[in-house]
Design a protein around this motif. Structure first.
Motif, PDB file in Angstrom:
ATOM      1  N   THR A 123       0.864  -1.177   0.000  1.00  0.00           N
ATOM      2  CA  THR A 123       0.000   0.000   0.000  1.00  0.00           C
ATOM      3  C   THR A 123       0.897   1.221   0.000  1.00  0.00           C
ATOM      4  OG1 THR A 123      -1.734  -1.158   1.228  1.00  0.00           O
ATOM      5  CG2 THR A 123      -1.810   1.241   1.226  1.00  0.00           C
ATOM      6  N   THR A 124       0.696   2.099  -0.975  1.00  0.00           N
ATOM      7  CA  THR A 124       1.558   3.266  -1.132  1.00  0.00           C
ATOM      8  C   THR A 124       0.720   4.527  -1.262  1.00  0.00           C
ATOM      9  OG1 THR A 124       1.637   2.970  -3.544  1.00  0.00           O
ATOM     10  CG2 THR A 124       3.411   1.968  -2.254  1.00  0.00           C
ATOM     11  N   VAL A 125       1.317   5.653  -0.887  1.00  0.00           N
ATOM     12  CA  VAL A 125       0.711   6.960  -1.140  1.00  0.00           C
ATOM     13  C   VAL A 125       0.939   7.307  -2.606  1.00  0.00           C
ATOM     14  CG1 VAL A 125       0.758   9.424  -0.559  1.00  0.00           C
ATOM     15  CG2 VAL A 125       1.105   7.701   1.239  1.00  0.00           C
ATOM     16  N   GLN A 126      -0.129   7.695  -3.298  1.00  0.00           N
ATOM     17  CA  GLN A 126      -0.012   8.062  -4.708  1.00  0.00           C
ATOM     18  C   GLN A 126      -0.898   9.256  -5.020  1.00  0.00           C
ATOM     19  OE1 GLN A 126       2.212   6.834  -6.653  1.00  0.00           O
ATOM     20  NE2 GLN A 126       2.805   5.020  -5.450  1.00  0.00           N
ATOM     21  N   ASP A 127      -0.454  10.042  -5.989  1.00  0.00           N
ATOM     22  CA  ASP A 127      -1.286  11.094  -6.571  1.00  0.00           C
ATOM     23  C   ASP A 127      -1.119  10.993  -8.084  1.00  0.00           C
ATOM     24  OD1 ASP A 127       1.267  12.186  -6.925  1.00  0.00           O
ATOM     25  OD2 ASP A 127       1.035  13.666  -5.324  1.00  0.00           O
TER      26      ASP A 127
ATOM     27  N   ALA B 133      -5.167  15.456  -5.473  1.00  0.00           N
ATOM     28  CA  ALA B 133      -4.901  15.115  -4.075  1.00  0.00           C
ATOM     29  C   ALA B 133      -4.305  13.716  -3.956  1.00  0.00           C
ATOM     30  CB  ALA B 133      -6.185  15.206  -3.255  1.00  0.00           C
ATOM     31  N   ALA B 134      -3.528  13.498  -2.910  1.00  0.00           N
ATOM     32  CA  ALA B 134      -2.895  12.202  -2.679  1.00  0.00           C
ATOM     33  C   ALA B 134      -3.851  11.272  -1.944  1.00  0.00           C
ATOM     34  CB  ALA B 134      -1.615  12.370  -1.863  1.00  0.00           C
ATOM     35  N   GLY B 135      -3.845  10.009  -2.369  1.00  0.00           N
ATOM     36  CA  GLY B 135      -4.609   8.959  -1.716  1.00  0.00           C
ATOM     37  C   GLY B 135      -3.725   7.735  -1.553  1.00  0.00           C
ATOM     38  N   LEU B 136      -4.353   6.589  -1.405  1.00  0.00           N
ATOM     39  CA  LEU B 136      -3.620   5.337  -1.230  1.00  0.00           C
ATOM     40  C   LEU B 136      -3.914   4.394  -2.386  1.00  0.00           C
ATOM     41  CD1 LEU B 136      -4.105   4.594   2.583  1.00  0.00           C
ATOM     42  CD2 LEU B 136      -2.187   5.738   1.458  1.00  0.00           C
ATOM     43  N   GLU B 137      -2.870   3.716  -2.843  1.00  0.00           N
ATOM     44  CA  GLU B 137      -3.001   2.646  -3.835  1.00  0.00           C
ATOM     45  C   GLU B 137      -2.760   1.315  -3.134  1.00  0.00           C
ATOM     46  OE1 GLU B 137      -1.411   2.848  -8.065  1.00  0.00           O
ATOM     47  OE2 GLU B 137      -0.002   1.419  -7.171  1.00  0.00           O
TER      48      GLU B 137
ATOM     49  N   VAL C 183       7.566  15.783  -2.489  1.00  0.00           N
ATOM     50  CA  VAL C 183       8.940  15.725  -2.988  1.00  0.00           C
ATOM     51  C   VAL C 183       8.886  16.001  -4.484  1.00  0.00           C
ATOM     52  CG1 VAL C 183      11.007  14.311  -3.300  1.00  0.00           C
ATOM     53  CG2 VAL C 183       9.606  14.041  -1.237  1.00  0.00           C
ATOM     54  N   LEU C 184       9.562  17.045  -4.935  1.00  0.00           N
ATOM     55  CA  LEU C 184       9.533  17.460  -6.339  1.00  0.00           C
ATOM     56  C   LEU C 184       8.096  17.638  -6.822  1.00  0.00           C
ATOM     57  CD1 LEU C 184      12.362  15.227  -7.883  1.00  0.00           C
ATOM     58  CD2 LEU C 184      12.499  17.595  -7.114  1.00  0.00           C
ATOM     59  N   GLY C 185       7.277  18.236  -5.962  1.00  0.00           N
ATOM     60  CA  GLY C 185       5.920  18.595  -6.341  1.00  0.00           C
ATOM     61  C   GLY C 185       4.892  17.493  -6.240  1.00  0.00           C
ATOM     62  N   SER C 186       5.263  16.333  -5.706  1.00  0.00           N
ATOM     63  CA  SER C 186       4.326  15.214  -5.627  1.00  0.00           C
ATOM     64  C   SER C 186       4.514  14.473  -4.310  1.00  0.00           C
ATOM     65  CB  SER C 186       4.552  14.243  -6.802  1.00  0.00           C
ATOM     66  OG  SER C 186       3.833  13.041  -6.620  1.00  0.00           O
ATOM     67  N   ARG C 187       3.415  13.885  -3.822  1.00  0.00           N
ATOM     68  CA  ARG C 187       3.473  13.062  -2.617  1.00  0.00           C
ATOM     69  C   ARG C 187       3.568  11.572  -2.959  1.00  0.00           C
ATOM     70  NH1 ARG C 187       0.103  17.508  -1.337  1.00  0.00           N
ATOM     71  NH2 ARG C 187       0.769  18.530   0.609  1.00  0.00           N
TER      72      ARG C 187
END
Length: 282
Positions: free
Chosen positions: A11-15, A50-54, A124-128
């Motif tokens: 499970t990872t944080v993704q946007d 927005a960032a969520g979870l994959e 980080v570099l504009g993304s979570r």
């Protein structure tokens, strides 16, 4: 906060990723199905970015420390808010302190979870987004992790029904000839476009490894490393094609025989799924 009670297999944080950094060796990363991530965010009133979870395959269990709204989109899974079952593809109200449980995928492979306000880890570099190859962004979730939530941007969407995400048993991919197709003879091209491959259990967010007829090379020797893109079909020494996905390296030393136009269907391709390539008339 989100408290991680059971993280699951991966499970990872993704946007929507960090495009524009490939010249520095950083791939886009982000959700393997960006449209599913966008939909989940719209359902809970978030901006699409927005960032969520994959979640991959096995689901997870989370405790929400504040009352909020969530949405799950993607693989066919069971969802519970406390003891109450919930639906995928629609907003779900979660009371403060309740446990959200997402079960293993019955069909498909991955699902995406959006929470009102989004996951507010440092960008980080504009993304979570978590890049599992480069190690950028937050690490894959572990039991006991705590993730901060942002401020909700708006109310959840009024939804009666949403279109389900497809879970095909056979994936058809359009692939144009790649920059090194001349390293292969017509036999290899006939095999690539004329035979079925299956998704290997060794696949991950970096690439979908395929198993099937090996592709013979016409040019022997080594290829100096050169740039590769999302969807590049690289052929390693064993002749089995590898399709680069979101966390792919930005350079590679194996010849690229083709480039897939849209890799999104591979986000739900479980090991054993049949893959067929379609391309130009030759």
């Amino acid at each position: 906060m989100i408290e991680v009670l059971r993280a699951g297999a991966l499970t990872t944080v993704q946007d929507l990723g960090r495009p524009g950094w490939a010249h520095l060796g950083v791939p886009r990363s982000g959700a393997l199905d960006p449209d599913a991530m966008r939909l989940a965010n719209r359902l809970v009133g978030n901006p699409e970015s927005a960032a969520g979870l994959e979640l991959t395959m096995t689901g997870c269990a989370l405790r929400l420390t504040r009352a909020t709204t969530v949405a799950v989109v993607g693989a066919e899974v069971d969802v519970w808010v406390g003891a109450r079952p919930g639906d995928t593809g629609r907003p779900l109200a979660v009371p403060a302190g309740a446990v959200l449980r997402i079960g293993p995928a019955r069909r498909g492979l991955r699902c995406w979870l959006a929470v009102a306000g989004g996951i507010a880890v440092d960008p980080v570099l504009g993304s979570r987004a978590t890049d599992t190859l480069a190690g950028l962004g937050p690490a894959p979730l572990r039991d006991g992790d705590r993730l901060p939530l942002g401020v909700p941007a708006g109310p959840p969407a009024p939804v009666d029904v949403t279109m389900p995400v497809a879970h095909p048993t056979e994936v058809h991919l359009t692939a144009q000839l790649g920059p090194r197709h001349d390293w292969f003879d017509t036999v290899a091209l006939d095999l690539l476009y004329g035979t079925a491959y299956t998704v290997s259990p060794l696949s991950n967010r970096v690439g979908a490894r395929l198993a099937g007829a090996p592709l013979p090379r016409a040019v022997p020797g080594e290829l100096p490393s050169e740039g590769v893109v999302l969807g590049a079909v690289q052929v390693p020494a064993d002749g089995q094609p590898l399709i680069f996905l979101a966390d792919h390296p930005t350079t590679g030393g194996y010849p690229v025989i083709a480039v897939v136009a849209d890799v999104t269907p591979l986000a739900q391709a479980r090991p054993g799924t049949t893959v067929r390539f379609h391309g130009p008339q030759r």
